[in-house]
Design a protein around this motif. Sequence first.
Motif, PDB file in Angstrom:
ATOM      1  N   ALA A 265       0.828  -1.201   0.000  1.00  0.00           N
ATOM      2  CA  ALA A 265       0.000   0.000   0.000  1.00  0.00           C
ATOM      3  C   ALA A 265       0.865   1.254   0.000  1.00  0.00           C
ATOM      4  O   ALA A 265       0.592   2.226  -0.718  1.00  0.00           O
ATOM      5  N   THR A 266       1.933   1.233   0.775  1.00  0.00           N
ATOM      6  CA  THR A 266       2.873   2.361   0.813  1.00  0.00           C
ATOM      7  C   THR A 266       3.556   2.533  -0.535  1.00  0.00           C
ATOM      8  O   THR A 266       3.736   3.655  -1.024  1.00  0.00           O
ATOM      9  N   LEU A 267       3.919   1.405  -1.163  1.00  0.00           N
ATOM     10  CA  LEU A 267       4.579   1.438  -2.463  1.00  0.00           C
ATOM     11  C   LEU A 267       3.652   2.040  -3.516  1.00  0.00           C
ATOM     12  O   LEU A 267       4.072   2.882  -4.326  1.00  0.00           O
ATOM     13  N   THR A 268       2.403   1.629  -3.481  1.00  0.00           N
ATOM     14  CA  THR A 268       1.414   2.130  -4.457  1.00  0.00           C
ATOM     15  C   THR A 268       1.140   3.617  -4.237  1.00  0.00           C
ATOM     16  O   THR A 268       1.066   4.397  -5.187  1.00  0.00           O
ATOM     17  N   ALA A 269       1.030   4.008  -2.966  1.00  0.00           N
ATOM     18  CA  ALA A 269       0.776   5.410  -2.641  1.00  0.00           C
ATOM     19  C   ALA A 269       1.939   6.300  -3.068  1.00  0.00           C
ATOM     20  O   ALA A 269       1.757   7.459  -3.417  1.00  0.00           O
ATOM     21  N   GLY A 270       3.170   5.696  -2.993  1.00  0.00           N
ATOM     22  CA  GLY A 270       4.361   6.470  -3.357  1.00  0.00           C
ATOM     23  C   GLY A 270       4.474   6.668  -4.841  1.00  0.00           C
ATOM     24  O   GLY A 270       5.206   7.525  -5.307  1.00  0.00           O
TER      25      GLY A 270
END
Length: 270
Positions: A265-270
């Motif tokens: 989720a953090t990777l996608t948000a980034g």
Amino acid sequence: MKRKLVGEGRTAEIWEYGDRKVLKLYREGIPADQVTREYSISVYAHTQGIRTPQPFELTEAEGRSGIVFQQIEGSSVLTLLGKSPWKVGQYARKLAKLHYDLHTLDAGEDLGVQKERLKWSIHEAPLLNESEKQAILSYLDTLPVGGKLCHGDFHPDNILMDGQVWIIDWMNGLAGDPAGDAARSVVMFSMGVVPEGTPAIAKLVIGFIRKRLTKEYLREYLKLSGQTREEIERWILPVAAARLTEWLPAAEKEQLVQEIRRRLATLTAG
């Protein structure tokens, strides 16, 4: 002469074998080529000066493959931590030094490649859907290949102490990026579940050991290697996903999946 069983794990039994030697006798079903591979990597690591038991020969007993090793009269760091949890910082720094020392060495020929092993495991990982696997694999492609000697399973039960510190069990030895090998250790140190019925005080001690071991290992490893925390952190996602293929309690796999999805989720948000 009747031999004495001195230890055992999921893949092998350890038997006394003459003067200051032991026989690591692999269980039925372990392919002979994996045993040969561990022997070759063990020989390479020993000749490079890594403090690892000297491998003497490949052999067979009771129709099973085995390796004769130098005997180390000591306990695993895991056992020592259980007896003296207040020494966790001291043990963590010793682990970091040993791990760093092997990461300074170039990998020998015919070792598996870290990223290829991770890719295979991620493809096979249970509990993840195909889109999650593809996102992790695409991310893995952005990470460096590396060509240093990596242990592939560096944790307190694979480290022995007898006044000196020794590393055992090279079945998962690889050529790769040291940061990825360190990240696997961080995942193993920091994540895990306590069996049901464990007394509350024991849970507190285990939690303390995990947290302090991870913190002190990372601090010392980063100091020795000159790497940054971010260089190790970026490997956590693929390493955690690959670990889902291993024999682990269901609750620990669920813990891993939660961490994987948080990072995705953090990777996608980034």
